[in-house]
Scaffold this active site. Structure first.
Site, PDB file in Angstrom:
ATOM      1  N   SER A   1       3.534   3.408 -15.472  1.00 53.26           N
ATOM      2  CA  SER A   1       2.453   4.004 -16.267  1.00 53.26           C
ATOM      3  C   SER A   1       1.169   4.026 -15.449  1.00 53.26           C
ATOM      4  O   SER A   1       0.885   3.072 -14.718  1.00 53.26           O
ATOM      5  CB  SER A   1       2.178   3.151 -17.520  1.00 53.26           C
ATOM      6  OG  SER A   1       3.346   2.928 -18.281  1.00 53.26           O
TER       7      SER A   1
ATOM      8  N   GLY B   1       0.774  -1.235   0.000  1.00 52.30           N
ATOM      9  CA  GLY B   1       0.000   0.000   0.000  1.00 52.30           C
ATOM     10  C   GLY B   1       0.802   1.280   0.000  1.00 52.30           C
ATOM     11  O   GLY B   1       0.301   2.313   0.435  1.00 52.30           O
TER      12      GLY B   1
ATOM     13  N   LEU C   1      -9.152  -8.061 -13.073  1.00 49.20           N
ATOM     14  CA  LEU C   1     -10.555  -7.667 -12.930  1.00 49.20           C
ATOM     15  C   LEU C   1     -11.337  -8.177 -14.140  1.00 49.20           C
ATOM     16  O   LEU C   1     -10.919  -7.982 -15.286  1.00 49.20           O
ATOM     17  CB  LEU C   1     -10.660  -6.144 -12.859  1.00 49.20           C
ATOM     18  CG  LEU C   1     -10.107  -5.514 -11.574  1.00 49.20           C
ATOM     19  CD1 LEU C   1      -9.918  -4.012 -11.762  1.00 49.20           C
ATOM     20  CD2 LEU C   1     -11.017  -5.798 -10.391  1.00 49.20           C
TER      21      LEU C   1
ATOM     22  N   LEU D   1      -5.741  -7.157 -20.274  1.00 45.34           N
ATOM     23  CA  LEU D   1      -4.784  -6.834 -19.208  1.00 45.34           C
ATOM     24  C   LEU D   1      -3.776  -5.752 -19.625  1.00 45.34           C
ATOM     25  O   LEU D   1      -3.089  -5.886 -20.640  1.00 45.34           O
ATOM     26  CB  LEU D   1      -4.017  -8.115 -18.811  1.00 45.34           C
ATOM     27  CG  LEU D   1      -3.029  -7.952 -17.658  1.00 45.34           C
ATOM     28  CD1 LEU D   1      -3.753  -7.658 -16.352  1.00 45.34           C
ATOM     29  CD2 LEU D   1      -2.149  -9.190 -17.525  1.00 45.34           C
ATOM     30  N   ASP D   2      -3.700  -4.699 -18.830  1.00 41.22           N
ATOM     31  CA  ASP D   2      -2.709  -3.624 -18.983  1.00 41.22           C
ATOM     32  C   ASP D   2      -2.710  -3.010 -20.390  1.00 41.22           C
ATOM     33  O   ASP D   2      -1.656  -2.566 -20.881  1.00 41.22           O
ATOM     34  CB  ASP D   2      -1.298  -4.142 -18.644  1.00 41.22           C
ATOM     35  CG  ASP D   2      -1.203  -4.624 -17.197  1.00 41.22           C
ATOM     36  OD1 ASP D   2      -1.933  -4.084 -16.346  1.00 41.22           O
ATOM     37  OD2 ASP D   2      -0.413  -5.542 -16.932  1.00 41.22           O
TER      38      ASP D   2
ATOM     39  N   ASN E   1      -5.263   2.307 -13.245  1.00 40.05           N
ATOM     40  CA  ASN E   1      -4.311   1.378 -12.628  1.00 40.05           C
ATOM     41  C   ASN E   1      -2.916   1.947 -12.771  1.00 40.05           C
ATOM     42  O   ASN E   1      -2.608   2.593 -13.773  1.00 40.05           O
ATOM     43  CB  ASN E   1      -4.390   0.034 -13.375  1.00 40.05           C
ATOM     44  CG  ASN E   1      -3.375  -0.984 -12.880  1.00 40.05           C
ATOM     45  OD1 ASN E   1      -3.245  -1.205 -11.675  1.00 40.05           O
ATOM     46  ND2 ASN E   1      -2.641  -1.600 -13.785  1.00 40.05           N
TER      47      ASN E   1
ATOM     48  N   ARG F   1     -15.091 -16.864 -10.100  1.00 42.18           N
ATOM     49  CA  ARG F   1     -14.438 -15.575 -10.325  1.00 42.18           C
ATOM     50  C   ARG F   1     -15.489 -14.462 -10.454  1.00 42.18           C
ATOM     51  O   ARG F   1     -15.355 -13.391  -9.883  1.00 42.18           O
ATOM     52  CB  ARG F   1     -13.602 -15.676 -11.608  1.00 42.18           C
ATOM     53  CG  ARG F   1     -12.992 -14.390 -12.080  1.00 42.18           C
ATOM     54  CD  ARG F   1     -12.089 -14.626 -13.275  1.00 42.18           C
ATOM     55  NE  ARG F   1     -10.855 -15.278 -12.865  1.00 42.18           N
ATOM     56  CZ  ARG F   1      -9.779 -14.612 -12.410  1.00 42.18           C
ATOM     57  NH1 ARG F   1      -9.812 -13.306 -12.312  1.00 42.18           N
ATOM     58  NH2 ARG F   1      -8.699 -15.238 -12.053  1.00 42.18           N
TER      59      ARG F   1
ATOM     60  N   HIS G   1       0.885   0.695 -13.204  1.00 43.79           N
ATOM     61  CA  HIS G   1       1.588  -0.517 -13.620  1.00 43.79           C
ATOM     62  C   HIS G   1       3.085  -0.217 -13.703  1.00 43.79           C
ATOM     63  O   HIS G   1       3.486   0.811 -14.265  1.00 43.79           O
ATOM     64  CB  HIS G   1       1.067  -0.983 -14.997  1.00 43.79           C
ATOM     65  CG  HIS G   1       1.762  -2.207 -15.483  1.00 43.79           C
ATOM     66  ND1 HIS G   1       1.445  -3.476 -15.015  1.00 43.79           N
ATOM     67  CD2 HIS G   1       2.772  -2.377 -16.365  1.00 43.79           C
ATOM     68  CE1 HIS G   1       2.240  -4.355 -15.607  1.00 43.79           C
ATOM     69  NE2 HIS G   1       3.037  -3.713 -16.432  1.00 43.79           N
TER      70      HIS G   1
ATOM     71  N   ASN H   1       1.590   3.038  -2.599  1.00 43.94           N
ATOM     72  CA  ASN H   1       0.940   3.985  -3.522  1.00 43.94           C
ATOM     73  C   ASN H   1      -0.318   4.588  -2.892  1.00 43.94           C
ATOM     74  O   ASN H   1      -0.598   5.776  -3.058  1.00 43.94           O
ATOM     75  CB  ASN H   1       0.632   3.304  -4.852  1.00 43.94           C
ATOM     76  CG  ASN H   1       1.841   3.283  -5.766  1.00 43.94           C
ATOM     77  OD1 ASN H   1       2.249   4.307  -6.297  1.00 43.94           O
ATOM     78  ND2 ASN H   1       2.452   2.109  -5.920  1.00 43.94           N
TER      79      ASN H   1
HETATM   80  C1  GAR Z   1       3.619  -1.201  -7.368  1.00 46.43           C
HETATM   81  O1  GAR Z   1       4.922  -1.271  -7.863  1.00 46.43           O
HETATM   82  C2  GAR Z   1       2.608  -1.251  -8.500  1.00 46.43           C
HETATM   83  O2  GAR Z   1       3.030  -0.580  -9.658  1.00 46.43           O
HETATM   84  C3  GAR Z   1       2.535  -2.728  -8.747  1.00 46.43           C
HETATM   85  O3  GAR Z   1       2.542  -3.303  -7.467  1.00 46.43           O
HETATM   86  C4  GAR Z   1       3.275  -2.461  -6.592  1.00 46.43           C
HETATM   87  C5  GAR Z   1       2.412  -2.162  -5.394  1.00 46.43           C
HETATM   88  O4  GAR Z   1       3.137  -1.476  -4.400  1.00 46.43           O
HETATM   89  N1  GAR Z   1       1.358  -3.075  -9.491  1.00 46.43           N
HETATM   90  C6  GAR Z   1       1.290  -4.093 -10.333  1.00 46.43           C
HETATM   91  O5  GAR Z   1       2.231  -4.830 -10.559  1.00 46.43           O
HETATM   92  C7  GAR Z   1      -0.051  -4.259 -11.010  1.00 46.43           C
HETATM   93  N2  GAR Z   1       0.023  -5.269 -12.005  1.00 46.43           N
HETATM   94  P1  GAR Z   1       2.371  -0.809  -3.191  1.00 46.43           P
HETATM   95  O6  GAR Z   1       1.456  -1.859  -2.601  1.00 46.43           O
HETATM   96  O7  GAR Z   1       3.459  -0.432  -2.234  1.00 46.43           O
HETATM   97  O8  GAR Z   1       1.626   0.380  -3.711  1.00 46.43           O
END
Ligand code: GAR
Length: 217
Positions: free
Chosen positions: A135, A13, A92, A143-144, A106, A64, A108, A15
């Site tokens: 990004s 968490g 998702l 996906l992405d 999102n 799912r 990524h 971000n």
């Molecule tokens: C981040 O690096 C984010 O970009 C990545 O997971 C990490 C989460 O960190 N997301 C993905 O890979 C999505 N496919 P956080 O929990 O510390 O924010």
């Protein structure tokens, strides 16, 4: 009125924390109205009060689609203006994505369209990339693959491994996410025909984070 933001997160968490810090510092006019997770032990959940947490184990659902529907109902009940996936590591389903289309983004850890999916840092090194980054994009069922709003770039340095590179990327993810969500809640960014529009102008490339933490066309 502050924008209502729902955050989907599966892990630590950081971000999410950067959004909360931005709100506390008066840099982001928003409220995190809920944190939603497929991992009941995710540290991200602890960053908001218990009444704003929703976490369920997908295995407890028959399918799912059933998990996605429960998640979608919980997210909708928080009445979000924006839904931000910040380290949400579960794909998702199309039903969820369509329900929140246009207000679901999102972050990524790669310079999309390069390195969709998992293990992006190791794959950037393996591919011999000299640049890597992160990004923020609109989410579509594939996906992405949604339109990229903004990116932040870092160099790949000799001797990097996936961990050193991930740390360098994470340091730019935080200002990138904060700056992008600021534009979204201000109503300055929208998507049209696969292109990002900023203040009504179509952009040919994603916005780019500069060293001062601002997004530049
Ligand atoms: C981040 O690096 C984010 O970009 C990545 O997971 C990490 C989460 O960190 N997301 C993905 O890979 C999505 N496919 P956080 O929990 O510390 O924010």
């Amino acid at each position: 009125m502050s924008a209502r933001i729902a955050v989907l997160a599966s892990g630590r968490g950081s971000n999410l924390q950067c959004l909360l810090d931005g709100i506390a510092a008066g840099q982001l006019d928003a409220d995190v109205v809920g944190v939603f997770s497929d991992k009941p032990a995710a540290a991200a959940l602890d960053k908001v009060p218990p009444e704003r947490r929703w976490a369920r184990t997908p295995k407890a659902f028959g399918s799912r689609d059933a998990f996605d529907a429960a998640l979608a109902d919980a997210v909708a009940a928080s009445m979000p203006d924006w839904i931000v996936c910040a380290g949400y590591m579960r794909i998702l389903g199309a039903g969820f994505v369509q329900r929140f289309a246009g207000r679901l983004v999102n972050i990524h850890p790669s310079l999309l369209p390069r390195h969709k999916g998992l293990h992006t840092h190791a794959r950037a090194i393996e591919a011999g990339d000299t640049e890597h980054g992160a990004s923020v994009h609109f989410v579509v069922p594939e996906l992405d693959a949604g339109t990229v709003i903004a990116q932040a770039r870092v160099p790949v340095l000799p001797g990097d491994d996936a961990d050193t590179l991930a740390a360098r990327v994470l340091a730019v993810e935080h200002p990138l996410l904060l700056a992008t969500v600021r534009l979204l809640v201000a109503g300055r960014v929208a998507e049209q025909d696969g292109r990002v529009r900023l203040d009504g102008q179509s952009l040919f490339n994603p916005l780019r984070l500069d060293s001062a933490g601002n997004l530049q066309p």
